[in-house]
Scaffold this motif. Structure first.
Motif, mmCIF file in Angstrom:
data_model
loop_
_atom_site.group_PDB
_atom_site.id
_atom_site.type_symbol
_atom_site.label_atom_id
_atom_site.label_comp_id
_atom_site.label_asym_id
_atom_site.label_seq_id
_atom_site.Cartn_x
_atom_site.Cartn_y
_atom_site.Cartn_z
ATOM 1 N N UNK A 82 0.806 -1.212 0.000
ATOM 2 C CA UNK A 82 0.000 0.000 0.000
ATOM 3 C C UNK A 82 0.837 1.260 0.000
ATOM 4 N N UNK A 83 0.165 2.383 0.098
ATOM 5 C CA UNK A 83 0.783 3.707 0.082
ATOM 6 C C UNK A 83 0.625 4.384 1.438
ATOM 7 N N UNK A 99 -3.789 3.521 2.567
ATOM 8 C CA UNK A 99 -4.601 2.615 1.750
ATOM 9 C C UNK A 99 -3.747 1.504 1.150
ATOM 10 N N UNK A 100 -4.299 0.290 1.150
ATOM 11 C CA UNK A 100 -3.538 -0.846 0.633
ATOM 12 C C UNK A 100 -4.449 -1.926 0.086
ATOM 13 N N UNK A 101 -3.823 -2.911 -0.525
ATOM 14 C CA UNK A 101 -4.522 -4.053 -1.099
ATOM 15 C C UNK A 101 -3.978 -5.304 -0.422
ATOM 16 N N UNK A 102 -4.880 -6.091 0.177
ATOM 17 C CA UNK A 102 -4.493 -7.293 0.894
ATOM 18 C C UNK A 102 -5.119 -8.516 0.224
ATOM 19 N N UNK A 103 -4.325 -9.569 0.098
ATOM 20 C CA UNK A 103 -4.794 -10.812 -0.513
ATOM 21 C C UNK A 103 -4.833 -11.898 0.561
ATOM 22 N N UNK A 104 -5.920 -12.652 0.585
ATOM 23 C CA UNK A 104 -6.074 -13.657 1.628
ATOM 24 C C UNK A 104 -6.803 -14.877 1.096
ATOM 25 N N UNK A 105 -6.491 -16.023 1.684
ATOM 26 C CA UNK A 105 -7.229 -17.248 1.412
ATOM 27 C C UNK A 105 -7.322 -18.024 2.715
ATOM 28 N N UNK A 106 -8.550 -18.168 3.203
ATOM 29 C CA UNK A 106 -8.771 -18.869 4.465
ATOM 30 C C UNK A 106 -9.656 -20.090 4.248
ATOM 31 N N UNK A 107 -9.796 -20.864 5.315
ATOM 32 C CA UNK A 107 -10.560 -22.096 5.215
ATOM 33 C C UNK A 107 -11.499 -22.216 6.414
ATOM 34 N N UNK A 108 -12.753 -22.530 6.120
ATOM 35 C CA UNK A 108 -13.723 -22.865 7.156
ATOM 36 C C UNK A 108 -14.095 -24.337 7.002
ATOM 37 N N UNK A 146 -8.904 -7.639 -0.425
ATOM 38 C CA UNK A 146 -9.390 -6.600 0.472
ATOM 39 C C UNK A 146 -8.746 -5.259 0.144
ATOM 40 N N UNK A 147 -9.576 -4.261 -0.119
ATOM 41 C CA UNK A 147 -9.113 -2.876 -0.226
ATOM 42 C C UNK A 147 -9.209 -2.282 1.179
ATOM 43 N N UNK A 148 -8.064 -2.086 1.799
ATOM 44 C CA UNK A 148 -7.986 -1.679 3.206
ATOM 45 C C UNK A 148 -7.577 -0.212 3.279
ATOM 46 N N UNK A 149 -8.411 0.605 3.932
ATOM 47 C CA UNK A 149 -8.116 2.039 4.059
ATOM 48 C C UNK A 149 -8.079 2.397 5.550
ATOM 49 N N UNK A 150 -6.916 2.274 6.192
ATOM 50 C CA UNK A 150 -6.808 2.634 7.606
ATOM 51 C C UNK A 150 -6.429 4.111 7.789
ATOM 52 N N UNK A 151 -7.016 4.724 8.805
ATOM 53 C CA UNK A 151 -6.639 6.069 9.244
ATOM 54 C C UNK A 151 -6.089 5.914 10.659
ATOM 55 N N UNK A 152 -4.807 6.224 10.837
ATOM 56 C CA UNK A 152 -4.114 5.957 12.092
ATOM 57 C C UNK A 152 -3.587 7.241 12.724
ATOM 58 N N UNK A 153 -3.749 7.351 14.029
ATOM 59 C CA UNK A 153 -3.128 8.432 14.790
ATOM 60 C C UNK A 153 -1.869 7.869 15.433
ATOM 61 N N UNK A 174 -12.905 -1.277 4.984
ATOM 62 C CA UNK A 174 -12.376 -2.392 4.201
ATOM 63 C C UNK A 174 -13.444 -2.901 3.247
ATOM 64 N N UNK A 175 -13.091 -2.985 1.965
ATOM 65 C CA UNK A 175 -13.992 -3.503 0.941
ATOM 66 C C UNK A 175 -13.473 -4.864 0.487
ATOM 67 N N UNK A 176 -14.319 -5.883 0.590
ATOM 68 C CA UNK A 176 -13.975 -7.224 0.135
ATOM 69 C C UNK A 176 -14.460 -7.388 -1.300
ATOM 70 N N UNK A 177 -13.537 -7.390 -2.254
ATOM 71 C CA UNK A 177 -13.903 -7.464 -3.665
ATOM 72 C C UNK A 177 -14.369 -8.856 -4.086
ATOM 73 N N UNK A 178 -14.167 -9.855 -3.236
ATOM 74 C CA UNK A 178 -14.586 -11.220 -3.545
ATOM 75 C C UNK A 178 -15.587 -11.740 -2.515
ATOM 76 N N UNK A 179 -16.473 -10.877 -2.070
ATOM 77 C CA UNK A 179 -17.391 -11.245 -0.991
ATOM 78 C C UNK A 179 -18.525 -12.148 -1.445
#
Length: 260
Positions: A82-83, A99-108, A146-153, A174-179
């Protein structure tokens, strides 16, 4: 200790010693990027590795049998990038947008075949036709972009030689593009659905190191979803999957490398 491990230990020790000498020897005190943190605005980018899993609150009837949990989450490891945009507030506080882009693969894993006992219906759920769960039915591989947009102090201490510790906290959108949230198919068709738009909170700590040309920051960040990500299965779907969970929330631990 074999020779390979001994050589690796010696090499790592030498590298750490050289790094520490270059960063912290007294004659170099405060000589690198002295005015960098005086800028009102600054920019950068980051790379990160993630460990992700789900926090699951199970339905008391369909998600548990006695003391046994019928739904389990298997953690996974992934990456992102991210930037960084920093706004200096004062000598000790910065506001960061990362703002960043996160890739994940989980299992239930759904061990919910025992829910057949409720096929005749309950006070809250209608009757259903039981099916024999195959391996494909029991395991859900959940891919997320995941499009992750954190605002941090950020609260930081004073510089010590060419380093400065800090802690930070904030909120994420956070926006999940594969929801698959808009899909008409559900778990009966092997489609797991979750929410697209999510909110989370994050906490972070790290140390900023100053070099001649840039600032390097290794950090650890925890991100925890606040909303329930579960999207219910269709009304005609047996209670083997989404119905077995009351709450589903992502949690992640990240190792971050920032370059500014």
């Amino acid at each position: 200790m074999n020779k390979f491990l001994l050589r690796a230990l010696v090499l790592a020790s030498v590298n750490i010693a050289v790094f520490a000498d270059a960063q912290f020897r007294t004659r170099n005190r405060m000589d690198k990027l002295e005015d960098f943190d005086e800028q009102k605005f600054s920019w950068g980018f980051y790379l990160n590795g993630n460990r992700l899993d789900y926090r699951i609150v199970l339905h008391p009837r369909y998600g548990a049998e006695g003391n046994q949990n019928l739904v389990k989450s298997k953690e996974s490891y992934s990456f992102g990038a991210g930037l960084i945009a920093k706004w200096r507030l004062n000598d000790y506080l910065d506001l960061r947008l990362e703002p960043g882009l996160q890739f994940a693969q989980r299992q239930l894993i759904f061990n919910t075949q025992s829910n057949d006992q409720y096929a005749a219906g309950t006070l809250t759920n209608p009757p259903f036709f039981p099916i024999a769960l195959t391996e494909k039915d029991r395991v859900r591989e959940i891919k997320s972009t995941l499009v992750d947009v954190p605002v941090l102090l950020e609260l930081h201490g004073q510089r010590w030689y060419n380093s400065r510790p800090y802690i930070a906290a904030g909120v994420n959108y956070i926006v999940n593009l594969q929801s698959n949230s808009d899909s008409e198919d559900d778990n009966m068709q092997q489609v797991f659905r979750s929410t697209t738009h999510n909110f989370a909170w994050s906490a972070e700590m790290g140390i900023q190191f100053y070099f001649n040309k840039f600032k390097l920051t290794p950090a650890i960040r925890g991100t925890f979803f606040m909303n329930n990500e579960k999207v219910a299965d269709n009304a005609t779907t047996p209670p083997y999957w989404a119905t077995a969970m009351s709450t589903l929330q992502t949690r992640a631990v990240m190792f971050v490398l920032k370059f500014e």
